[in-house]
Design a protein around this motif. Structure first.
Motif, PDB file in Angstrom:
ATOM      1  N   ALA A   1       0.834  -1.314  -0.151  1.00 22.11           N
ATOM      2  CA  ALA A   1      -0.087   0.055  -0.013  1.00 22.11           C
ATOM      3  C   ALA A   1       0.755   1.190   0.097  1.00 22.11           C
ATOM      4  N   THR A   2       1.951   1.284   0.723  1.00 18.34           N
ATOM      5  CA  THR A   2       2.938   2.437   0.865  1.00 18.34           C
ATOM      6  C   THR A   2       3.570   2.510  -0.554  1.00 18.34           C
ATOM      7  N   HIS A   3       3.829   1.531  -1.039  1.00 18.55           N
ATOM      8  CA  HIS A   3       4.646   1.770  -2.418  1.00 18.55           C
ATOM      9  C   HIS A   3       3.592   2.074  -3.583  1.00 18.55           C
ATOM     10  N   ILE A   4       2.445   1.630  -3.675  1.00 19.00           N
ATOM     11  CA  ILE A   4       1.632   2.107  -5.032  1.00 19.00           C
ATOM     12  C   ILE A   4       1.144   3.431  -4.541  1.00 19.00           C
ATOM     13  N   SER A   5       0.825   3.766  -3.124  1.00 13.85           N
ATOM     14  CA  SER A   5       0.428   5.053  -2.968  1.00 13.85           C
ATOM     15  C   SER A   5       1.475   6.117  -3.243  1.00 13.85           C
ATOM     16  N   TYR A   6       2.762   5.833  -3.112  1.00 15.02           N
ATOM     17  CA  TYR A   6       4.002   6.700  -3.631  1.00 15.02           C
ATOM     18  C   TYR A   6       3.797   6.849  -4.969  1.00 15.02           C
ATOM     19  N   LEU A   7       3.754   5.690  -5.556  1.00 17.33           N
ATOM     20  CA  LEU A   7       3.527   5.728  -7.186  1.00 17.33           C
ATOM     21  C   LEU A   7       2.582   6.528  -7.757  1.00 17.33           C
ATOM     22  N   LEU A   8       1.456   6.478  -7.121  1.00 13.95           N
ATOM     23  CA  LEU A   8       0.307   7.193  -7.548  1.00 13.95           C
ATOM     24  C   LEU A   8       0.520   8.654  -7.243  1.00 13.95           C
ATOM     25  N   LYS A   9       0.950   9.228  -6.139  1.00 13.23           N
ATOM     26  CA  LYS A   9       1.362  10.493  -5.648  1.00 13.23           C
ATOM     27  C   LYS A   9       2.461  11.356  -6.833  1.00 13.23           C
ATOM     28  N   GLU A  10       3.188  10.258  -7.176  1.00 19.70           N
ATOM     29  CA  GLU A  10       4.362  10.665  -8.023  1.00 19.70           C
ATOM     30  C   GLU A  10       3.840  10.661  -9.523  1.00 19.70           C
ATOM     31  N   GLY A  11       2.710   9.917  -9.819  1.00 22.04           N
ATOM     32  CA  GLY A  11       2.424  10.053 -11.450  1.00 22.04           C
ATOM     33  C   GLY A  11       3.133   8.916 -12.053  1.00 22.04           C
ATOM     34  N   LYS A  12       3.434   7.754 -11.312  1.00 21.54           N
ATOM     35  CA  LYS A  12       3.951   6.778 -11.721  1.00 21.54           C
ATOM     36  C   LYS A  12       3.529   5.646 -12.132  1.00 21.54           C
ATOM     37  N   VAL A  13       2.356   5.633 -12.032  1.00 13.42           N
ATOM     38  CA  VAL A  13       1.375   4.630 -12.332  1.00 13.42           C
ATOM     39  C   VAL A  13       0.563   4.836 -13.766  1.00 13.42           C
ATOM     40  N   GLU A  14       0.751   4.205 -14.791  1.00 20.27           N
ATOM     41  CA  GLU A  14       0.415   4.351 -16.041  1.00 20.27           C
ATOM     42  C   GLU A  14      -1.246   3.907 -16.019  1.00 20.27           C
ATOM     43  N   LYS A  15      -1.976   5.036 -16.302  1.00 18.19           N
ATOM     44  CA  LYS A  15      -3.446   4.808 -16.270  1.00 18.19           C
ATOM     45  C   LYS A  15      -4.214   5.002 -17.696  1.00 18.19           C
ATOM     46  N   VAL A  16      -4.862   4.313 -18.170  1.00 14.88           N
ATOM     47  CA  VAL A  16      -5.447   4.484 -19.673  1.00 14.88           C
ATOM     48  C   VAL A  16      -7.084   4.173 -19.567  1.00 14.88           C
ATOM     49  N   TYR A  17      -7.561   5.363 -19.998  1.00 17.68           N
ATOM     50  CA  TYR A  17      -9.224   5.406 -19.824  1.00 17.68           C
ATOM     51  C   TYR A  17      -9.634   5.642 -21.235  1.00 17.68           C
ATOM     52  N   TRP A  18     -10.948   4.817 -21.565  1.00 19.20           N
ATOM     53  CA  TRP A  18     -11.687   5.077 -22.768  1.00 19.20           C
ATOM     54  C   TRP A  18     -12.929   6.155 -22.383  1.00 19.20           C
ATOM     55  N   ALA A  19     -13.264   7.046 -23.133  1.00 19.81           N
ATOM     56  CA  ALA A  19     -14.629   7.960 -22.978  1.00 19.81           C
ATOM     57  C   ALA A  19     -15.045   7.926 -24.346  1.00 19.81           C
ATOM     58  N   LEU A  20     -16.347   7.994 -24.487  1.00 22.74           N
ATOM     59  CA  LEU A  20     -17.018   8.252 -25.437  1.00 22.74           C
ATOM     60  C   LEU A  20     -17.612   9.770 -25.464  1.00 22.74           C
ATOM     61  N   VAL A  21     -17.535  10.409 -26.450  1.00 25.45           N
ATOM     62  CA  VAL A  21     -18.038  11.794 -26.440  1.00 25.45           C
ATOM     63  C   VAL A  21     -18.623  12.005 -27.610  1.00 25.45           C
ATOM     64  N   ALA A  22     -19.739  12.824 -27.529  1.00 22.16           N
ATOM     65  CA  ALA A  22     -20.767  13.135 -28.716  1.00 22.16           C
ATOM     66  C   ALA A  22     -20.573  14.137 -29.558  1.00 22.16           C
ATOM     67  N   ASP A  23     -19.125  14.155 -30.052  1.00 22.31           N
ATOM     68  CA  ASP A  23     -18.935  15.037 -31.048  1.00 22.31           C
ATOM     69  C   ASP A  23     -17.851  14.505 -31.654  1.00 22.31           C
ATOM     70  N   VAL A  24     -17.037  15.299 -32.662  1.00 25.01           N
ATOM     71  CA  VAL A  24     -15.585  14.903 -33.270  1.00 25.01           C
ATOM     72  C   VAL A  24     -14.407  16.017 -32.780  1.00 25.01           C
ATOM     73  N   PRO A  25     -13.662  15.681 -32.309  1.00 23.29           N
ATOM     74  CA  PRO A  25     -12.446  16.545 -31.796  1.00 23.29           C
ATOM     75  C   PRO A  25     -11.894  17.295 -32.974  1.00 23.29           C
ATOM     76  N   GLU A  26     -11.358  18.556 -32.838  1.00 23.09           N
ATOM     77  CA  GLU A  26     -10.865  19.219 -33.990  1.00 23.09           C
ATOM     78  C   GLU A  26      -9.220  18.675 -34.305  1.00 23.09           C
ATOM     79  N   GLN A  27      -9.001  17.974 -33.303  1.00 20.64           N
ATOM     80  CA  GLN A  27      -7.390  17.439 -33.307  1.00 20.64           C
ATOM     81  C   GLN A  27      -7.506  15.822 -32.860  1.00 20.64           C
ATOM     82  N   GLU A  28      -6.565  15.216 -33.776  1.00 25.21           N
ATOM     83  CA  GLU A  28      -6.234  13.664 -33.615  1.00 25.21           C
ATOM     84  C   GLU A  28      -5.758  13.416 -31.869  1.00 25.21           C
ATOM     85  N   GLU A  29      -4.753  14.409 -31.644  1.00 22.83           N
ATOM     86  CA  GLU A  29      -4.339  14.271 -30.255  1.00 22.83           C
ATOM     87  C   GLU A  29      -4.130  15.739 -29.715  1.00 22.83           C
TER      88      GLU A  29
END
Length: 294
Positions: free
Chosen positions: A150-178
């Motif tokens: 718990a101590t280790h992963i909490s530290y990683l989360l605080k430091e932004g060292k856990v890679e997280k990928v989300y999927w989201a559906l939006v009701a429009d088309v973005p102007e940019q690819e990224e």
């Protein structure tokens, strides 16, 4: 809704369920027993789940009243897990359930179900919620099995060292690819957050996965862990998430936000990751917009 009342002389000495019926006549005995069983009752701020508990005059009884449809039993078995080793386990949280206990509910939350699973292994460790997903969001949640993990992963989360990928559906088309949103997030009221100053630093990278009919599937990489971060940053971009009524999203079967994967390294450098499949409702809404997740 939380109801509160002090135990009167008339209710003193009664069982909790009988006394609560006297104190809260608007509730049925069945409702009261369900609230007690599901962890929505406290006496003088201590959780009580025994209906036969004897009341004392002056005790402060609080009952958290929630919708019956939220009383969904959750059980995790070994075959249900996305990942498990000696230090961590990962589950696929369903949309519509709470990550951790609330003043209304203990049973029927991810936290409670994981703790029950740990107990089934003979562990006396609690389920430590070191990161959480909003009630409407589905996907990967990791739980450490002991304090060092718990101590280790909490530290990683605080430091932004856990890679997280989300999927989201939006009701429009973005102007940019990224694109990347680097904008501070502040609490606006009890239920809403927004891009505002003063606020906490927040940064999210977005990428188009697939464009459909009037909607686009987006991949999001949050580099910080602010409350409602992806929801707020997409709304700020003019792209509210489908099903996210709080931030202007169109109606859908569910909020279309899913934590697809998480990855990090242990203290000794071992790579750990988990990927969660989307549920039937997420897949259906995508298909309705001409997006085939396969």
């Amino acid at each position: 809704m939380i109801l509160k009342a002090a135990v009167t002389a008339e209710a003193a000495g009664m069982r909790l369920d009988d006394g609560a019926k006297l104190l809260f006549p608007e509730l049925s005995k069945a409702q009261i027993r369900r609230i007690i069983d599901w962890g929505g009752c406290t006496i003088s701020e201590s959780l009580v789940r025994v209906a036969s508990r004897q009341l004392r005059e002056g005790d402060l009884v609080a009952l958290g009243v929630m919708e019956p449809e939220r009383c969904v039993e959750i059980v995790y078995r070994k075959e249900d897990l996305l990942f498990e080793d000696g230090g961590y386990l990962a589950i696929n949280k369903a949309a519509g359930i709470n990550s951790q206990r609330t003043p209304y509910q203990l049973k029927g939350t991810v936290e409670y179900a994981v703790e029950c699973y740990l107990k089934s292994l003979g562990s006396k460790e609690p389920a430590r919620v070191i990161h959480r997903l909003d009630r409407g969001t589905s996907g990967v949640m990791f739980f450490p099995k002991h304090k060092k993990a718990a101590t280790h992963i909490s530290y990683l989360l605080k430091e932004g060292k856990v890679e997280k990928v989300y999927w989201a559906l939006v009701a429009d088309v973005p102007e940019q690819e990224e694109w990347t949103v680097d904008a501070p997030i502040a609490k606006l009221n009890k239920f809403r957050y927004g891009v505002a100053l003063p606020g906490r630093e927040a940064r999210t990278a977005f990428r188009v996965i697939s464009a459909g009919k009037g909607a686009t599937l987006i991949e999001a990489h949050p580099f910080t862990g602010r409350t409602h971060q992806i929801r707020v940053h997409l709304a700020h971009s003019g792209l509210p998430i489908v099903g996210d009524a709080t931030y202007g999203g169109e109606h859908a079967l569910r909020m279309m936000l899913h934590c697809r994967s998480m990855a990090f390294s242990t203290r000794d450098g071992k790579a750990i990751s988990a990927t969660a499949p989307v549920d039937r409702a997420f897949r259906q809404v995508c298909q309705d917009h001409g997006i085939d997740l396969d």
